[in-house]
Design a protein around this motif. Structure first.
Motif, PDB file in Angstrom:
ATOM      1  N   ARG A 312     -39.688  32.573  30.249  1.00 57.48           N
ATOM      2  CA  ARG A 312     -39.859  33.766  29.419  1.00 57.48           C
ATOM      3  C   ARG A 312     -41.098  33.612  28.544  1.00 57.48           C
ATOM      4  N   ILE A 313     -41.799  34.729  28.372  1.00 58.11           N
ATOM      5  CA  ILE A 313     -42.955  34.731  27.469  1.00 58.11           C
ATOM      6  C   ILE A 313     -42.438  34.666  26.037  1.00 58.11           C
ATOM      7  N   ALA A 314     -43.040  33.830  25.225  1.00 61.46           N
ATOM      8  CA  ALA A 314     -42.598  33.668  23.843  1.00 61.46           C
ATOM      9  C   ALA A 314     -42.813  34.968  23.067  1.00 61.46           C
ATOM     10  N   GLN A 315     -41.894  35.219  22.143  1.00 62.94           N
ATOM     11  CA  GLN A 315     -41.952  36.458  21.368  1.00 62.94           C
ATOM     12  C   GLN A 315     -43.217  36.531  20.522  1.00 62.94           C
ATOM     13  N   TRP A 316     -43.724  35.380  20.067  1.00 61.23           N
ATOM     14  CA  TRP A 316     -44.908  35.364  19.208  1.00 61.23           C
ATOM     15  C   TRP A 316     -46.223  35.496  19.964  1.00 61.23           C
ATOM     16  N   PHE A 317     -46.171  35.476  21.326  1.00 64.38           N
ATOM     17  CA  PHE A 317     -47.403  35.445  22.118  1.00 64.38           C
ATOM     18  C   PHE A 317     -47.934  36.861  22.329  1.00 64.38           C
ATOM     19  N   HIS A 318     -49.279  37.020  22.150  1.00 64.60           N
ATOM     20  CA  HIS A 318     -49.948  38.300  22.372  1.00 64.60           C
ATOM     21  C   HIS A 318     -51.212  38.061  23.191  1.00 64.60           C
ATOM     22  N   GLY A 319     -51.757  39.143  23.705  1.00 56.91           N
ATOM     23  CA  GLY A 319     -52.931  39.039  24.566  1.00 56.91           C
ATOM     24  C   GLY A 319     -54.222  39.037  23.795  1.00 56.91           C
ATOM     25  N   ILE A 320     -55.261  39.610  24.388  1.00 56.26           N
ATOM     26  CA  ILE A 320     -56.590  39.621  23.782  1.00 56.26           C
ATOM     27  C   ILE A 320     -56.664  40.809  22.838  1.00 56.26           C
ATOM     28  N   ILE A 321     -56.185  40.621  21.617  1.00 56.65           N
ATOM     29  CA  ILE A 321     -56.230  41.674  20.614  1.00 56.65           C
ATOM     30  C   ILE A 321     -57.105  41.207  19.450  1.00 56.65           C
ATOM     31  N   SER A 322     -57.617  42.158  18.682  1.00 56.92           N
ATOM     32  CA  SER A 322     -58.543  41.837  17.601  1.00 56.92           C
ATOM     33  C   SER A 322     -57.794  41.418  16.350  1.00 56.92           C
ATOM     34  N   ARG A 323     -58.549  40.907  15.385  1.00 56.53           N
ATOM     35  CA  ARG A 323     -57.978  40.540  14.100  1.00 56.53           C
ATOM     36  C   ARG A 323     -57.362  41.762  13.410  1.00 56.53           C
ATOM     37  N   GLN A 324     -58.045  42.903  13.488  1.00 56.64           N
ATOM     38  CA  GLN A 324     -57.529  44.110  12.850  1.00 56.64           C
ATOM     39  C   GLN A 324     -56.208  44.537  13.476  1.00 56.64           C
ATOM     40  N   GLU A 325     -56.109  44.475  14.805  1.00 59.25           N
ATOM     41  CA  GLU A 325     -54.853  44.838  15.466  1.00 59.25           C
ATOM     42  C   GLU A 325     -53.732  43.889  15.062  1.00 59.25           C
ATOM     43  N   ALA A 326     -54.051  42.593  14.932  1.00 61.41           N
ATOM     44  CA  ALA A 326     -53.039  41.622  14.524  1.00 61.41           C
ATOM     45  C   ALA A 326     -52.535  41.934  13.110  1.00 61.41           C
ATOM     46  N   GLY A 336     -44.441  34.768   6.103  1.00 58.99           N
ATOM     47  CA  GLY A 336     -44.041  33.766   7.079  1.00 58.99           C
ATOM     48  C   GLY A 336     -43.995  34.292   8.494  1.00 58.99           C
ATOM     49  N   THR A 337     -44.150  35.627   8.676  1.00 54.54           N
ATOM     50  CA  THR A 337     -44.195  36.196  10.024  1.00 54.54           C
ATOM     51  C   THR A 337     -45.549  35.860  10.652  1.00 54.54           C
ATOM     52  N   PHE A 338     -45.569  35.606  11.955  1.00 51.56           N
ATOM     53  CA  PHE A 338     -46.794  35.152  12.603  1.00 51.56           C
ATOM     54  C   PHE A 338     -46.854  35.642  14.031  1.00 51.56           C
ATOM     55  N   LEU A 339     -48.034  35.585  14.618  1.00 44.63           N
ATOM     56  CA  LEU A 339     -48.238  35.833  16.040  1.00 44.63           C
ATOM     57  C   LEU A 339     -49.414  34.987  16.511  1.00 44.63           C
ATOM     58  N   VAL A 340     -49.490  34.769  17.820  1.00 43.81           N
ATOM     59  CA  VAL A 340     -50.586  34.017  18.431  1.00 43.81           C
ATOM     60  C   VAL A 340     -51.273  34.932  19.430  1.00 43.81           C
ATOM     61  N   ARG A 341     -52.575  35.110  19.286  1.00 41.71           N
ATOM     62  CA  ARG A 341     -53.356  35.981  20.163  1.00 41.71           C
ATOM     63  C   ARG A 341     -54.467  35.170  20.833  1.00 41.71           C
ATOM     64  N   ALA A 350     -55.904  32.372  18.348  1.00 40.94           N
ATOM     65  CA  ALA A 350     -55.924  32.594  16.904  1.00 40.94           C
ATOM     66  C   ALA A 350     -54.503  32.846  16.443  1.00 40.94           C
ATOM     67  N   LEU A 351     -54.047  32.079  15.455  1.00 42.25           N
ATOM     68  CA  LEU A 351     -52.724  32.273  14.875  1.00 42.25           C
ATOM     69  C   LEU A 351     -52.889  33.134  13.627  1.00 42.25           C
ATOM     70  N   PHE A 359     -53.304  38.215   4.609  1.00 47.02           N
ATOM     71  CA  PHE A 359     -53.195  37.591   5.918  1.00 47.02           C
ATOM     72  C   PHE A 359     -54.078  36.349   5.975  1.00 47.02           C
ATOM     73  N   LYS A 360     -53.707  35.439   6.862  1.00 50.76           N
ATOM     74  CA  LYS A 360     -54.530  34.281   7.171  1.00 50.76           C
ATOM     75  C   LYS A 360     -54.641  34.155   8.686  1.00 50.76           C
ATOM     76  N   HIS A 361     -55.784  33.638   9.130  1.00 49.18           N
ATOM     77  CA  HIS A 361     -56.023  33.469  10.564  1.00 49.18           C
ATOM     78  C   HIS A 361     -56.521  32.049  10.813  1.00 49.18           C
ATOM     79  N   PHE A 362     -55.876  31.335  11.724  1.00 48.54           N
ATOM     80  CA  PHE A 362     -56.247  29.967  12.070  1.00 48.54           C
ATOM     81  C   PHE A 362     -56.645  29.926  13.546  1.00 48.54           C
ATOM     82  N   LEU A 363     -57.824  29.342  13.835  1.00 52.24           N
ATOM     83  CA  LEU A 363     -58.250  29.185  15.222  1.00 52.24           C
ATOM     84  C   LEU A 363     -57.593  27.951  15.833  1.00 52.24           C
ATOM     85  N   VAL A 364     -57.117  28.087  17.076  1.00 55.41           N
ATOM     86  CA  VAL A 364     -56.473  26.993  17.809  1.00 55.41           C
ATOM     87  C   VAL A 364     -57.381  26.616  18.971  1.00 55.41           C
ATOM     88  N   ASP A 365     -57.903  25.422  18.952  1.00 53.31           N
ATOM     89  CA  ASP A 365     -58.818  24.938  19.990  1.00 53.31           C
ATOM     90  C   ASP A 365     -58.013  24.486  21.205  1.00 53.31           C
TER      91      ASP A 365
END
Length: 422
Positions: A312-326, A336-341, A350-351, A359-365
């Motif tokens: 199953r795809i994780a509930q927090w997982f999203h596709g190629i969306i922009s920071r504004q859409e997130a 404490g709510t979050f998503l990964v795009r 980006a988390l 909002f805060k945005h963290f890049l995941v390498d």
């Protein structure tokens, strides 16, 4: 990605804009560490080269010193006995000449020493005579000065008498002048008050400037504090990773995972296609098509976006969306709510995190064989799910205290990640 930044000592401005303040501070701290490491390495290399050059020079110098014996016609070492060779003076005569030369040199040395002593005596004698002469001249001048002071005293008394007379005359004139100057003084006071008013206005401007300077110093101190806090955060994260024992074991990265039949069929088809064999990932993504290809060929086999041990795809997982859409998705959510795009800036993600004030945005390498926050988290996780689960229990930064509490799901149908799995 981080290794590439440290290797080039450069980060693209667009990528830098994606980092939050904590990530920037940690990244600058690591770049400074790399600068110091390179400087020390260069200094050590220069020191070793200098030591090698000195050693080589000493070796050449030592090799250049040697003794070569003079040989005679018979090939043997040539030997000369003083006084016995043809044309030599008798030994006694040579000895007498040597003794005479030494006596002459010794006498010359003693004569030079006697002359130095004599010269010092002459110098002292004339120096003492000069001092006595100066003392005599000063004594005579002192007598003249005493007589001059007596005459000056008499002159001073005469002057005082005359001044007393003039003082009385000046008093009478002064009263009249005071009355005349009263009007002039009133005008001067007016000008003084006017200048004081202008001076106070200037002081107000100076106070404003001092307030700006104070705010600037406070901002500098805040930046220094953030840098120290970022360094402490980096050390804390490193120790925490060791204590937790959650660092990725890359050799067993894919053990215990499985895919469903459709996904296995897609992977088999992709592996049968010649495209992966010629796929050379560019340094940075430049189009959505390239990102989708990267995700299908590199991330799906690593089960990025899937729940642990499920298909199953994780509930927090999203596709190629922009920071504004997130941020729009997280707008009405609790802290404490979050998503990964999927990121459009780097090979990774980006988390996006909802905090109380924004909002805060963290890049995941994800450019290597592990997943980690770019510049913040020193931990290396085997899967993207491992990283998310880890930070459900452990905060991301000490300054923000971010814990991943509630995933933010999809609001579109079909989901925004559909192109990644087609």
């Amino acid at each position: 990605m981080l290794q590439q930044i440290l290797r080039d000592m450069y980060i693209d401005p667009e990528l830098l804009a994606e980092l939050n303040e904590e990530q920037k501070q940690i990244l600058f701290y690591k770049m400074r560490e790399e600068q110091l490491r390179r400087w020390k390495e260069r200094e050590e290399k220069a020191r070793m080269e200098e030591a090698m050059l000195r050693k080589t020079a000493r070796r050449k110098q030592s090799n250049g010193k040697h003794v070569q014996w003079l040989r005679g016609k018979d090939g043997e070492v040539w030997v000369w006995v003083m006084g016995e060779a043809p044309g030599d003076k008798p030994y006694e005569q040579i000895s007498e000449e040597l003794i005479a030369e030494r006596a002459r040199q010794q006498a010359q040395k003693e004569a030079e020493e006697l002359w130095r002593q004599k010269e010092a005596e002459i110098t002292k004698k004339f120096r003492d005579a000069m001092a006595q002469e100066k003392a005599r001249i000063v004594a005579e001048k002192w007598k003249i000065e005493i007589e001059d002071r007596r005459a000056a005293k008499l002159e001073e008394e005469k002057i005082q008498e005359e001044l007393k007379k003039r003082e009385e005359e000046e008093r009478q004139k002064g009263e009249e002048q005071i009355r005349q100057q009263e009007e002039i003084r009133a005008k001067e006071l007016y000008l003084s008050l006017k200048q004081a008013q202008q001076h106070n206005q200037q002081n107000d401007d100076d106070q404003e400037w001092e307030e700006q300077l104070r705010r600037s110093k406070a901002a500098d101190e805040e930046r220094s504090h953030k840098a120290r806090r970022a360094r402490d955060e980096y050390r804390r994260q490193s120790l925490r990773a060791i204590q937790k024992g959650r660092v990725a074991d890359l050799s067993n990265l894919f053990q215990g995972t499985s895919l469903n039949n459709d996904q296995e069929l897609k992977l088999n088809n992709n592996s049968a296609s010649p495209l992966p064999n010629i796929w050379e990932r560019p340094s940075r993504p430049f189009s959505r098509d390239v990102i989708i290809r990267w995700f299908k060929e590199e991330q799906i086999p690593r089960r990025a976006g899937f729940e642990r041990n499920t298909n199953r795809i994780a509930q927090w997982f999203h596709g190629i969306i922009s920071r504004q859409e997130a941020e729009e998705l997280l707008m009405n959510k609790s802290e404490g709510t979050f998503l990964v795009r999927v990121s459009e800036k780097i090979w990774g993600y980006a988390l996006s995190y909802r905090q109380q004030s924004g909002f805060k945005h963290f890049l995941v390498d994800a450019s290597g064989d592990f997943y980690s926050f770019l510049g913040v988290d020193p931990n290396r996780h085997a899967t993207l799910t491992d990283l998310i689960d880890f930070h459900k229990e452990e905060i991301i930064t000490t300054s923000g205290g971010e814990l991943l509490l509630e995933p933010c799901g999809q609001q579109k149908n079909p989901p925004d990640y559909s192109p990644l799995f087609e």
